[in-house]
Design a protein around this motif. Structure first.
Motif, PDB file in Angstrom:
ATOM      1  N   ALA A 145      35.681  43.337  80.003  1.00 10.58           N
ATOM      2  CA  ALA A 145      35.854  41.687  80.398  1.00 10.58           C
ATOM      3  C   ALA A 145      36.999  41.686  81.451  1.00 10.58           C
ATOM      4  CB  ALA A 145      35.836  40.832  79.486  1.00 10.58           C
ATOM      5  N   LEU A 146      38.012  42.371  81.289  1.00 11.96           N
ATOM      6  CA  LEU A 146      39.119  42.193  82.052  1.00 11.96           C
ATOM      7  C   LEU A 146      39.048  42.891  83.467  1.00 11.96           C
ATOM      8  CD1 LEU A 146      41.781  43.111  79.277  1.00 11.96           C
ATOM      9  CD2 LEU A 146      41.137  40.880  80.245  1.00 11.96           C
ATOM     10  N   ILE A 147      38.039  43.664  83.834  1.00 17.14           N
ATOM     11  CA  ILE A 147      37.765  44.288  84.976  1.00 17.14           C
ATOM     12  C   ILE A 147      37.842  43.258  86.199  1.00 17.14           C
ATOM     13  CG2 ILE A 147      36.392  45.799  86.430  1.00 17.14           C
ATOM     14  CD1 ILE A 147      35.496  47.661  83.823  1.00 17.14           C
ATOM     15  N   PRO A 148      36.699  42.260  86.024  1.00 15.79           N
ATOM     16  CA  PRO A 148      36.924  41.394  87.066  1.00 15.79           C
ATOM     17  C   PRO A 148      38.222  40.703  87.231  1.00 15.79           C
ATOM     18  CG  PRO A 148      35.338  40.933  85.534  1.00 15.79           C
ATOM     19  CD  PRO A 148      36.008  42.255  84.977  1.00 15.79           C
ATOM     20  N   ILE A 149      38.969  40.414  86.256  1.00 15.15           N
ATOM     21  CA  ILE A 149      40.192  39.979  86.444  1.00 15.15           C
ATOM     22  C   ILE A 149      41.133  40.685  87.274  1.00 15.15           C
ATOM     23  CG2 ILE A 149      42.040  38.858  85.169  1.00 15.15           C
ATOM     24  CD1 ILE A 149      39.462  37.235  84.572  1.00 15.15           C
ATOM     25  N   ALA A 150      40.984  41.875  86.945  1.00 14.92           N
ATOM     26  CA  ALA A 150      42.049  42.926  87.502  1.00 14.92           C
ATOM     27  C   ALA A 150      41.642  42.996  89.096  1.00 14.92           C
ATOM     28  CB  ALA A 150      41.873  44.210  86.790  1.00 14.92           C
ATOM     29  N   TYR A 151      40.339  43.239  89.126  1.00 14.87           N
ATOM     30  CA  TYR A 151      39.979  43.293  90.592  1.00 14.87           C
ATOM     31  C   TYR A 151      40.176  42.055  91.401  1.00 14.87           C
ATOM     32  CZ  TYR A 151      37.045  47.243  89.503  1.00 14.87           C
ATOM     33  OH  TYR A 151      36.589  48.484  89.279  1.00 14.87           O
ATOM     34  N   ALA A 152      40.261  41.040  90.906  1.00 15.56           N
ATOM     35  CA  ALA A 152      40.421  39.675  91.634  1.00 15.56           C
ATOM     36  C   ALA A 152      41.859  39.520  91.895  1.00 15.56           C
ATOM     37  CB  ALA A 152      39.966  38.416  90.946  1.00 15.56           C
ATOM     38  N   ALA A 153      42.739  40.098  91.204  1.00 15.47           N
ATOM     39  CA  ALA A 153      44.260  40.088  91.170  1.00 15.47           C
ATOM     40  C   ALA A 153      44.675  40.954  92.332  1.00 15.47           C
ATOM     41  CB  ALA A 153      44.976  40.410  89.849  1.00 15.47           C
ATOM     42  N   CYS A 154      43.877  42.078  92.593  1.00 23.13           N
ATOM     43  CA  CYS A 154      44.457  43.071  93.267  1.00 23.13           C
ATOM     44  C   CYS A 154      43.981  42.478  94.922  1.00 23.13           C
ATOM     45  CB  CYS A 154      43.367  44.304  93.440  1.00 23.13           C
ATOM     46  SG  CYS A 154      43.973  45.557  92.186  1.00 23.13           S
ATOM     47  N   THR A 189      41.312  44.717  69.728  1.00 17.71           N
ATOM     48  CA  THR A 189      40.768  43.628  68.630  1.00 17.71           C
ATOM     49  C   THR A 189      40.518  44.206  67.470  1.00 17.71           C
ATOM     50  OG1 THR A 189      38.646  44.398  69.125  1.00 17.71           O
ATOM     51  CG2 THR A 189      39.301  42.777  70.582  1.00 17.71           C
ATOM     52  N   GLY A 190      40.962  43.308  66.504  1.00 18.50           N
ATOM     53  CA  GLY A 190      41.117  43.710  65.018  1.00 18.50           C
ATOM     54  C   GLY A 190      41.822  45.034  64.876  1.00 18.50           C
ATOM     55  N   GLY A 191      42.899  45.145  65.362  1.00 25.72           N
ATOM     56  CA  GLY A 191      43.913  46.402  65.230  1.00 25.72           C
ATOM     57  C   GLY A 191      43.221  47.489  65.825  1.00 25.72           C
ATOM     58  N   TYR A 192      42.174  47.608  66.422  1.00 22.69           N
ATOM     59  CA  TYR A 192      41.876  48.641  67.314  1.00 22.69           C
ATOM     60  C   TYR A 192      41.705  48.602  68.863  1.00 22.69           C
ATOM     61  CZ  TYR A 192      40.040  50.448  62.881  1.00 22.69           C
ATOM     62  OH  TYR A 192      40.090  51.168  61.645  1.00 22.69           O
ATOM     63  N   HIS A 193      42.076  49.721  69.551  1.00 16.50           N
ATOM     64  CA  HIS A 193      42.398  49.644  70.859  1.00 16.50           C
ATOM     65  C   HIS A 193      41.427  49.940  71.794  1.00 16.50           C
ATOM     66  CE1 HIS A 193      46.251  50.345  68.744  1.00 16.50           C
ATOM     67  NE2 HIS A 193      46.864  49.963  69.749  1.00 16.50           N
ATOM     68  N   GLY A 194      41.344  49.433  73.049  1.00 16.84           N
ATOM     69  CA  GLY A 194      40.668  49.738  74.128  1.00 16.84           C
ATOM     70  C   GLY A 194      41.593  50.336  75.255  1.00 16.84           C
ATOM     71  N   ASP A 195      40.887  50.958  76.251  1.00 16.87           N
ATOM     72  CA  ASP A 195      41.580  51.788  76.963  1.00 16.87           C
ATOM     73  C   ASP A 195      40.649  52.006  78.381  1.00 16.87           C
ATOM     74  OD1 ASP A 195      43.521  53.310  78.744  1.00 16.87           O
ATOM     75  OD2 ASP A 195      43.933  54.595  76.933  1.00 16.87           O
ATOM     76  N   ILE A 196      40.928  51.799  79.350  1.00 12.53           N
ATOM     77  CA  ILE A 196      39.994  52.259  80.456  1.00 12.53           C
ATOM     78  C   ILE A 196      40.926  52.246  81.818  1.00 12.53           C
ATOM     79  CG2 ILE A 196      37.951  51.046  79.923  1.00 12.53           C
ATOM     80  CD1 ILE A 196      38.321  49.001  81.809  1.00 12.53           C
ATOM     81  N   THR A 197      40.416  53.176  82.733  1.00 14.32           N
ATOM     82  CA  THR A 197      41.305  53.348  83.990  1.00 14.32           C
ATOM     83  C   THR A 197      40.174  53.081  85.262  1.00 14.32           C
ATOM     84  OG1 THR A 197      42.731  54.748  83.019  1.00 14.32           O
ATOM     85  CG2 THR A 197      42.780  54.545  85.414  1.00 14.32           C
ATOM     86  N   ARG A 198      40.425  52.247  86.043  1.00 16.68           N
ATOM     87  CA  ARG A 198      39.516  52.085  87.325  1.00 16.68           C
ATOM     88  C   ARG A 198      40.539  52.406  88.560  1.00 16.68           C
ATOM     89  NH1 ARG A 198      36.416  52.340  83.853  1.00 16.68           N
ATOM     90  NH2 ARG A 198      34.739  51.244  83.212  1.00 16.68           N
ATOM     91  N   THR A 199      39.816  52.970  89.260  1.00 13.60           N
ATOM     92  CA  THR A 199      40.577  53.307  90.723  1.00 13.60           C
ATOM     93  C   THR A 199      39.849  52.760  91.848  1.00 13.60           C
ATOM     94  OG1 THR A 199      41.730  55.302  90.009  1.00 13.60           O
ATOM     95  CG2 THR A 199      41.827  54.855  92.489  1.00 13.60           C
ATOM     96  N   VAL A 200      40.666  51.571  92.711  1.00 20.17           N
ATOM     97  CA  VAL A 200      39.681  50.954  93.704  1.00 20.17           C
ATOM     98  C   VAL A 200      40.628  51.082  95.107  1.00 20.17           C
ATOM     99  CG1 VAL A 200      39.056  49.220  92.046  1.00 20.17           C
ATOM    100  CG2 VAL A 200      41.343  48.832  93.197  1.00 20.17           C
ATOM    101  N   VAL A 201      40.022  50.623  96.082  1.00 21.04           N
ATOM    102  CA  VAL A 201      40.894  50.640  97.430  1.00 21.04           C
ATOM    103  C   VAL A 201      41.010  49.249  97.710  1.00 21.04           C
ATOM    104  CG1 VAL A 201      38.792  51.270  98.789  1.00 21.04           C
ATOM    105  CG2 VAL A 201      41.105  51.407  99.798  1.00 21.04           C
ATOM    106  N   VAL A 202      41.902  48.753  98.337  1.00 20.18           N
ATOM    107  CA  VAL A 202      42.292  47.481  98.806  1.00 20.18           C
ATOM    108  C   VAL A 202      41.768  47.492 100.384  1.00 20.18           C
ATOM    109  CG1 VAL A 202      43.509  45.171  99.162  1.00 20.18           C
ATOM    110  CG2 VAL A 202      43.584  46.507  96.868  1.00 20.18           C
ATOM    111  N   GLY A 203      40.727  47.185 101.019  1.00 20.09           N
ATOM    112  CA  GLY A 203      40.634  47.412 102.047  1.00 20.09           C
ATOM    113  C   GLY A 203      39.490  48.560 102.249  1.00 20.09           C
ATOM    114  N   THR A 204      39.890  49.617 103.355  1.00 18.95           N
ATOM    115  CA  THR A 204      38.939  50.524 103.478  1.00 18.95           C
ATOM    116  C   THR A 204      39.499  51.967 102.940  1.00 18.95           C
ATOM    117  OG1 THR A 204      38.144  49.430 105.382  1.00 18.95           O
ATOM    118  CG2 THR A 204      37.423  51.672 105.082  1.00 18.95           C
ATOM    119  N   ALA A 205      38.761  52.759 102.296  1.00 22.70           N
ATOM    120  CA  ALA A 205      39.279  54.092 101.860  1.00 22.70           C
ATOM    121  C   ALA A 205      39.381  55.128 102.923  1.00 22.70           C
ATOM    122  CB  ALA A 205      38.485  54.579 100.553  1.00 22.70           C
TER     123      ALA A 205
END
Lengths: 367, 367
Positions: free
Chosen positions: B158-167, B229-245
């Motif tokens: 659920a944090l992915i769109p937040i992260a993308y919007a902030a980039c 959540t509830g003591g259990y961890h989440g962990d992801i990585t995404r790599t994006v380009v701002v503009g054109t790769a």
């Protein structure tokens, strides 16, 4: 000499006095103190400080780039990779430095998984704690550190109105903590520690876990929080009432306030850490609440939020200019409420206390 | 039996197999696993698990109230106070349990200051690591834990769109991290770890410290974060380009994506942890980027954000239902950029991978 060369030189003099041949420091406050560099993680990362030979960083390959930019200018950075493990790099270095058979001080916080492996790798080394060398040096803050602690105190004080504004009937402890944390982040700082917000009976547990309990009118609320700036910690505690305080709450607050004041007043030339504890504790004991003051009076603060000097019975460490610590007496009445008051004080050049935070109200603040 | 009694019983069976007479567990994930209770702090707080006699918590007086409410229902809670120190309570207990001379497993993360003191208090005890007993048990998640990990994965996604919007061009790495952290807090969760945001050349350092660097148009940005959540961890990585790769960035992304996919596909009945690493690594090596994939392919996840099983060469641990870990290959081109892609996978009952997070885009996402 730059800052880190000065510190290295002092550390080596202390190693000489303590009969230590080398230190092995893992990430955390001591590594930051010595090098300006530290990097959290579960992999082995260590600074090796031999008493004469050059110091070296042993780091995971994925931290090598960061380590090479260490502010202390340490040239020897040896990287290990996940496939061969840290022992493949540390082992040969230990041999070069002849660590086996010598006297080695370990970082106080080094995890057991590394401690026991080091004992296997260096079975005849005498392992002790590096704190004997580092704690006395780290506890006397230099001018730059005092500035950083003053900035952390100011950033922490700036959170007080935020905390007070968040203490409304119906607000949960977590909501109050979040308001403090968001203001901390907006100020460009990090939390010193997760805020401890204890409402009503929860305040009777000194290290209560901030939870979903909601503030009720009449609650006594303990607010314990701090902002960290430039790696240096802030830490204060205020106790407030939401609505009107009972006579008992007013009485307990007054005792804790007088205990706090007595603790601060006891910071005088020639005083020891335990004298500050005794002065604060006496006020509380004399009023019959001695059994309800169940922790030490304070702790040193700096790159760690809890470090030497600890302000407690039995600690005869003389308080000297540059020492910086909390004075935070409290009374905890199970099933009722708790009161704790805390500011950070430093010992000034004339030996007296200088309080870094804004003054604590002599009477409980009603919100 | 309740959850904690079940776990205690399994732990004691494993202690028997491993020839351990007792465990001494300090605060952290293992204590939470065994008791539902844990409490951070610099003071000595430990769970002592003898193989037959009742288990006991040794805690600072100021945590006694919390410890007595431990979800595991441990009745023996022995409190020590700052004036007399923890040894005054631990010593007699160790004597009652005859720990000296016996084989004792220590918490992997127990700080050296306690390890060395325990060695002094129990000079003839054989000290090893409790992980030999606990890691295999903790690594196989039960149904309740799988639910918690799935919830942590969903909260992280659920944090992915937040992260993308902030980039956005001009935004600093810290600002992106704060946007993620504020959304995490608003969702009622805690950070799994401080977000790692690496823009442009900073992305070439896998564990870059999120800093004040501002996003520029054309930057490749690594976004590595998680909600707990509830003591259990989440962990992801995404790599994006701002503009054109650039063509090079597209090519590297494609290689990492195929390495990630090969890693996930290698989770099959009978596969070992190292097979997953080898499958992902082969894709990268075959395209000539082998020297730029400088870390293991993944790590277990649960109550700790990094725990067993580790996905790396030499780990022949068979992957079994309930194992849960990251698959996160990366390529880091110094002075240019980095690409890392990560999701959490679990081994399902049929031995194949089940990905807990939303699918990774096969082509680099352009913002």
């Amino acid at each position: 000499m730059n800052l880190y060369e000065t510190r290295l030189s002092a550390v080596r003099a202390a190693m000489h006095e303590n009969g230590l041949d080398a230190l092995i420091i893992t990430p955390g406050a001591s590594m930051r103190y010595l090098t300006g560099f530290s990097e959290p993680g579960s992999r082995f990362l260590a600074l090796i400080v031999p008493i004469e030979q050059p110091w070296t960083l042993v780091v995971p390959a994925l931290n090598a780039g960061q380590a090479q930019q260490n502010p202390a200018g340490i040239m020897g950075v040896r990287a290990w990779n996940d496939a061969t493990g840290w022992e493949s790099v540390f082992g040969p270095l230990a041999e070069e430095l002849k660590l086996n058979g010598s006297s080695v001080g370990l970082d106080e916080d080094m995890p057991a998984r590394f401690v026991l492996t080091l004992q296997e790798l260096m079975p005849t080394a005498k392992l002790t704690l590096a704190g004997a060398v580092l704690a006395p040096l780290r506890s006397r803050k230099d001018a730059g550190e005092m500035d950083a602690l003053q900035r952390a105190a100011a950033a922490t004080d700036a959170l007080i109105p935020i905390a007070y504004a968040a203490c409304r009937p119906g607000a949960s402890e977590v909501e109050i903590a979040l308001a403090i944390q968001q203001a901390t982040a907006r100020g460009g700082n990090a939390d010193s520690f997760a805020p401890i917000i204890g409402a009503g009976v929860n305040g009777a547990s000194p290290h209560h876990n901030t939870g979903t309990a909601q503030i009720k009118t009449g609650d006594i609320v303990i607010l314990d929080f701090g902002a960290m700036t430039g790696g240096y910690h802030g830490d204060i505690t205020r106790t407030v009432v939401v609505g009107t305080a009972s006579d008992e709450a007013k009485r307990v607050y007054d005792v804790v306030y007088r205990a706090y004041s007595a603790g601060v007043a006891a910071v005088q030339p020639g005083a020891a850490a335990q004298d500050v504890d005794a002065a604060a504790r006496k006020v509380i004991s004399d009023t019959g609440y001695g059994d309800y003051f169940i922790h030490r009076t304070g702790h040193g603060i700096g790159l760690d939020d809890h470090e030497t000097p600890y302000i407690l019975a039995g600690n005869d460490t003389l308080l000297l200019p540059g020492h910086c610590f909390s004075v935070e007496p409290g009374i905890y009445l199970p099933g009722k409420f708790g009161v704790r008051l805390e500011n950070i004080v430093t010992v000034s050049e004339d030996g007296a206390a200088r309080v870094l935070n804004e003054a604590i109200s002599p009477e409980i603040v009603a919100l």
